[in-house]
Design a protein around this motif. Structure first.
Motif, PDB file in Angstrom:
ATOM      1  N   GLY A  38       0.810  -1.206   0.000  1.00 43.85           N
ATOM      2  CA  GLY A  38       0.000   0.000   0.000  1.00 43.85           C
ATOM      3  C   GLY A  38       0.847   1.260   0.000  1.00 43.85           C
ATOM      4  O   GLY A  38       0.519   2.244  -0.685  1.00 43.85           O
ATOM      5  N   CYS A  39       1.955   1.240   0.752  1.00 44.78           N
ATOM      6  CA  CYS A  39       2.870   2.386   0.750  1.00 44.78           C
ATOM      7  C   CYS A  39       3.444   2.621  -0.653  1.00 44.78           C
ATOM      8  O   CYS A  39       3.611   3.771  -1.076  1.00 44.78           O
ATOM      9  N   LEU A  40       3.716   1.546  -1.370  1.00 43.84           N
ATOM     10  CA  LEU A  40       4.199   1.679  -2.750  1.00 43.84           C
ATOM     11  C   LEU A  40       3.096   2.179  -3.662  1.00 43.84           C
ATOM     12  O   LEU A  40       3.299   3.096  -4.469  1.00 43.84           O
ATOM     13  N   ALA A  41       1.917   1.584  -3.556  1.00 45.48           N
ATOM     14  CA  ALA A  41       0.818   1.947  -4.446  1.00 45.48           C
ATOM     15  C   ALA A  41       0.413   3.413  -4.269  1.00 45.48           C
ATOM     16  O   ALA A  41       0.052   4.085  -5.240  1.00 45.48           O
ATOM     17  N   HIS A  42       0.492   3.907  -3.056  1.00 46.19           N
ATOM     18  CA  HIS A  42       0.158   5.313  -2.791  1.00 46.19           C
ATOM     19  C   HIS A  42       1.063   6.261  -3.579  1.00 46.19           C
ATOM     20  O   HIS A  42       0.672   7.379  -3.905  1.00 46.19           O
ATOM     21  N   GLN A  43       2.273   5.797  -3.909  1.00 46.53           N
ATOM     22  CA  GLN A  43       3.227   6.599  -4.687  1.00 46.53           C
ATOM     23  C   GLN A  43       3.156   6.309  -6.182  1.00 46.53           C
ATOM     24  O   GLN A  43       3.957   6.828  -6.956  1.00 46.53           O
ATOM     25  N   GLY A  44       2.209   5.467  -6.593  1.00 55.98           N
ATOM     26  CA  GLY A  44       2.105   5.111  -7.998  1.00 55.98           C
ATOM     27  C   GLY A  44       3.133   4.087  -8.441  1.00 55.98           C
ATOM     28  O   GLY A  44       3.423   3.982  -9.635  1.00 55.98           O
ATOM     29  N   ILE A  45       3.672   3.325  -7.474  1.00 57.87           N
ATOM     30  CA  ILE A  45       4.646   2.275  -7.787  1.00 57.87           C
ATOM     31  C   ILE A  45       3.881   0.974  -8.013  1.00 57.87           C
ATOM     32  O   ILE A  45       3.186   0.480  -7.118  1.00 57.87           O
ATOM     33  N   PHE A  46       3.999   0.411  -9.224  1.00 60.54           N
ATOM     34  CA  PHE A  46       3.305  -0.827  -9.544  1.00 60.54           C
ATOM     35  C   PHE A  46       4.190  -2.028  -9.248  1.00 60.54           C
ATOM     36  O   PHE A  46       5.420  -1.928  -9.214  1.00 60.54           O
ATOM     37  N   VAL A  47       3.565  -3.178  -9.049  1.00 61.48           N
ATOM     38  CA  VAL A  47       4.259  -4.416  -8.683  1.00 61.48           C
ATOM     39  C   VAL A  47       4.219  -5.385  -9.847  1.00 61.48           C
ATOM     40  O   VAL A  47       3.143  -5.709 -10.364  1.00 61.48           O
ATOM     41  N   ARG A  48       5.392  -5.864 -10.245  1.00 60.66           N
ATOM     42  CA  ARG A  48       5.500  -6.834 -11.338  1.00 60.66           C
ATOM     43  C   ARG A  48       5.988  -8.173 -10.770  1.00 60.66           C
ATOM     44  O   ARG A  48       7.135  -8.276 -10.314  1.00 60.66           O
ATOM     45  N   PRO A  49       5.169  -9.226 -10.784  1.00 66.52           N
ATOM     46  CA  PRO A  49       5.633 -10.552 -10.366  1.00 66.52           C
ATOM     47  C   PRO A  49       6.642 -11.122 -11.358  1.00 66.52           C
ATOM     48  O   PRO A  49       6.504 -10.948 -12.577  1.00 66.52           O
ATOM     49  N   VAL A  50       7.647 -11.817 -10.824  1.00 67.19           N
ATOM     50  CA  VAL A  50       8.697 -12.434 -11.638  1.00 67.19           C
ATOM     51  C   VAL A  50       8.773 -13.912 -11.232  1.00 67.19           C
ATOM     52  O   VAL A  50       9.503 -14.281 -10.304  1.00 67.19           O
ATOM     53  N   PRO A  51       8.003 -14.785 -11.875  1.00 64.38           N
ATOM     54  CA  PRO A  51       7.941 -16.182 -11.451  1.00 64.38           C
ATOM     55  C   PRO A  51       9.296 -16.883 -11.453  1.00 64.38           C
ATOM     56  O   PRO A  51       9.510 -17.811 -10.663  1.00 64.38           O
ATOM     57  N   ALA A  52      10.213 -16.457 -12.309  1.00 61.17           N
ATOM     58  CA  ALA A  52      11.526 -17.106 -12.353  1.00 61.17           C
ATOM     59  C   ALA A  52      12.244 -16.996 -11.016  1.00 61.17           C
ATOM     60  O   ALA A  52      13.005 -17.898 -10.633  1.00 61.17           O
ATOM     61  N   ALA A  53      12.037 -15.909 -10.289  1.00 61.71           N
ATOM     62  CA  ALA A  53      12.670 -15.761  -8.981  1.00 61.71           C
ATOM     63  C   ALA A  53      12.097 -16.765  -7.983  1.00 61.71           C
ATOM     64  O   ALA A  53      12.827 -17.333  -7.163  1.00 61.71           O
ATOM     65  N   ARG A  54      10.817 -16.998  -8.042  1.00 63.49           N
ATOM     66  CA  ARG A  54      10.175 -17.950  -7.127  1.00 63.49           C
ATOM     67  C   ARG A  54      10.708 -19.355  -7.325  1.00 63.49           C
ATOM     68  O   ARG A  54      10.821 -20.145  -6.372  1.00 63.49           O
ATOM     69  N   GLN A  55      11.090 -19.702  -8.545  1.00 62.57           N
ATOM     70  CA  GLN A  55      11.577 -21.053  -8.837  1.00 62.57           C
ATOM     71  C   GLN A  55      12.933 -21.333  -8.216  1.00 62.57           C
ATOM     72  O   GLN A  55      13.348 -22.488  -8.103  1.00 62.57           O
ATOM     73  N   ALA A  56      13.647 -20.280  -7.807  1.00 65.30           N
ATOM     74  CA  ALA A  56      14.983 -20.448  -7.238  1.00 65.30           C
ATOM     75  C   ALA A  56      14.956 -20.538  -5.714  1.00 65.30           C
ATOM     76  O   ALA A  56      15.989 -20.393  -5.069  1.00 65.30           O
ATOM     77  N   MET A  57      13.791 -20.814  -5.139  1.00 72.20           N
ATOM     78  CA  MET A  57      13.644 -20.802  -3.688  1.00 72.20           C
ATOM     79  C   MET A  57      13.299 -22.182  -3.149  1.00 72.20           C
ATOM     80  O   MET A  57      12.648 -22.975  -3.808  1.00 72.20           O
ATOM     81  N   ARG A  58      13.718 -22.428  -1.900  1.00 72.68           N
ATOM     82  CA  ARG A  58      13.261 -23.619  -1.186  1.00 72.68           C
ATOM     83  C   ARG A  58      13.124 -23.277   0.296  1.00 72.68           C
ATOM     84  O   ARG A  58      13.868 -22.441   0.831  1.00 72.68           O
ATOM     85  N   LEU A  59      12.170 -23.905   0.941  1.00 73.12           N
ATOM     86  CA  LEU A  59      11.903 -23.625   2.345  1.00 73.12           C
ATOM     87  C   LEU A  59      13.095 -24.041   3.202  1.00 73.12           C
ATOM     88  O   LEU A  59      13.623 -25.146   3.054  1.00 73.12           O
ATOM     89  N   ALA A  60      13.504 -23.158   4.092  1.00 75.30           N
ATOM     90  CA  ALA A  60      14.679 -23.435   4.930  1.00 75.30           C
ATOM     91  C   ALA A  60      14.336 -24.344   6.100  1.00 75.30           C
ATOM     92  O   ALA A  60      15.132 -25.200   6.494  1.00 75.30           O
ATOM     93  N   HIS A  61      13.165 -24.169   6.696  1.00 77.39           N
ATOM     94  CA  HIS A  61      12.779 -24.947   7.866  1.00 77.39           C
ATOM     95  C   HIS A  61      11.292 -24.755   8.119  1.00 77.39           C
ATOM     96  O   HIS A  61      10.667 -23.843   7.565  1.00 77.39           O
ATOM     97  N   HIS A  62      10.747 -25.604   8.953  1.00 81.36           N
ATOM     98  CA  HIS A  62       9.347 -25.486   9.375  1.00 81.36           C
ATOM     99  C   HIS A  62       9.327 -25.124  10.858  1.00 81.36           C
ATOM    100  O   HIS A  62      10.085 -25.682  11.646  1.00 81.36           O
ATOM    101  N   ASP A  63       8.481 -24.180  11.237  1.00 80.03           N
ATOM    102  CA  ASP A  63       8.282 -23.896  12.650  1.00 80.03           C
ATOM    103  C   ASP A  63       6.876 -23.329  12.854  1.00 80.03           C
ATOM    104  O   ASP A  63       6.118 -23.178  11.900  1.00 80.03           O
ATOM    105  N   MET A  64       6.568 -22.995  14.087  1.00 79.72           N
ATOM    106  CA  MET A  64       5.228 -22.527  14.436  1.00 79.72           C
ATOM    107  C   MET A  64       5.227 -21.038  14.792  1.00 79.72           C
ATOM    108  O   MET A  64       4.282 -20.553  15.404  1.00 79.72           O
ATOM    109  N   HIS A  65       6.284 -20.329  14.404  1.00 80.29           N
ATOM    110  CA  HIS A  65       6.432 -18.949  14.857  1.00 80.29           C
ATOM    111  C   HIS A  65       6.007 -17.906  13.829  1.00 80.29           C
ATOM    112  O   HIS A  65       6.055 -16.719  14.117  1.00 80.29           O
TER     113      HIS A  65
END
Length: 236
Positions: A172-199
């Motif tokens: 919202g802080c970005l959108a208020h300034q007219g900053i648009f968000v572009r998703p980049v799926p290729a970045a998501r593919q380079a990720m893996r979960l580090a650990h599981h917890d309840m926090h």
């Protein structure tokens, strides 16, 4: 030239090593990797003893616990005018090769990029994305690439209603300034979960609000304050 910032909580300090190593290994190499910690936590009482950090990671203290937005706002304030791009991310994902490069490579002037985003229509709100290639909410777990100056204003600290839901508040802080968000799926593919917890805050009740209630309260605050994302069909 760019920096990477994140925050963490005491129960996760011992698991940070592989996360930080993955950030340091990004190419192009970040000029700085910054771990931002509050001097006292809202959810975890007692003094804060920072974890040992590998060479190349700087510790940045912040006097106030901004919740998960601590991963972005203190570093943005610190780097505004000095660094053209800041990538902020979460502390429970390991970023593989190509993550930062994908976010940086897709960045356009006056645009933020993220490994994963979503439309506010999912929350029954009126969207503002200008094209099908854009969306409203940048999800911090997958990384968000911004000009730090966009998040450096002193009035961007999340109020109580927005404290647990940093993705919506910061977007919202970005959108208020007219900053648009572009998703980049290729970045998501380079990720893996580090650990599981309840926090994580995803399934927590904070100040009497569950996640849905917190999302709604934050969106209503942004509608009231900036006119952003009113309810589909009208209203706040």
């Amino acid at each position: 030239m760019y920096a990477i910032s994140l925050t963490s909580i005491p129960p996760r300090f011992e698991c940070l090593g592989p996360v930080l190593t993955g950030l340091l290994a990004q190419r192009p190499a970040p000029a700085r990797v910054i771990l931002c910690l509050p001097r006292r936590y809202a959810r975890f009482p007692g003094p804060v003893t920072p974890p040992p950090l590998p060479d190349g990671v700087d510790l940045l203290w912040h006097d106030t616990d901004l919740g998960p937005a601590t991963k972005a706002l203190p570093a943005a304030l610190h780097l505004a005018g000095q660094m053209p791009r800041l990538i902020y991310c979460d502390d429970d994902w390991i970023m593989g090769p190509g993550w930062a490069a994908a976010l940086l490579g897709a960045a356009q002037p006056h645009e933020a990029t993220t490994g994963q985003g979503y439309s506010v229509t999912r929350l029954h709100r009126q969207p503002t994305a200008p094209t099908p290639q854009h969306t409203e909410i940048a999800q911090g777990f997958a990384g968000v690439c911004v000009d730090p100056a966009w998040l450096s204003a002193r009035d961007m600290d999340p109020p109580l209603a927005a404290w647990p839901v940093d993705d919506i508040w910061l977007s919202g802080c970005l959108a208020h300034q007219g900053i648009f968000v572009r998703p980049v799926p290729a970045a998501r593919q380079a990720m893996r979960l580090a650990h599981h917890d309840m926090h994580g805050l995803q399934n927590c009740v904070f100040d009497g609000c569950d996640r849905h209630d917190a999302n709604t309260a934050c969106l209503s605050l942004l509608t009231e304050r900036y006119g952003l994302w009113p309810r589909l069909g009208g209203g706040g």
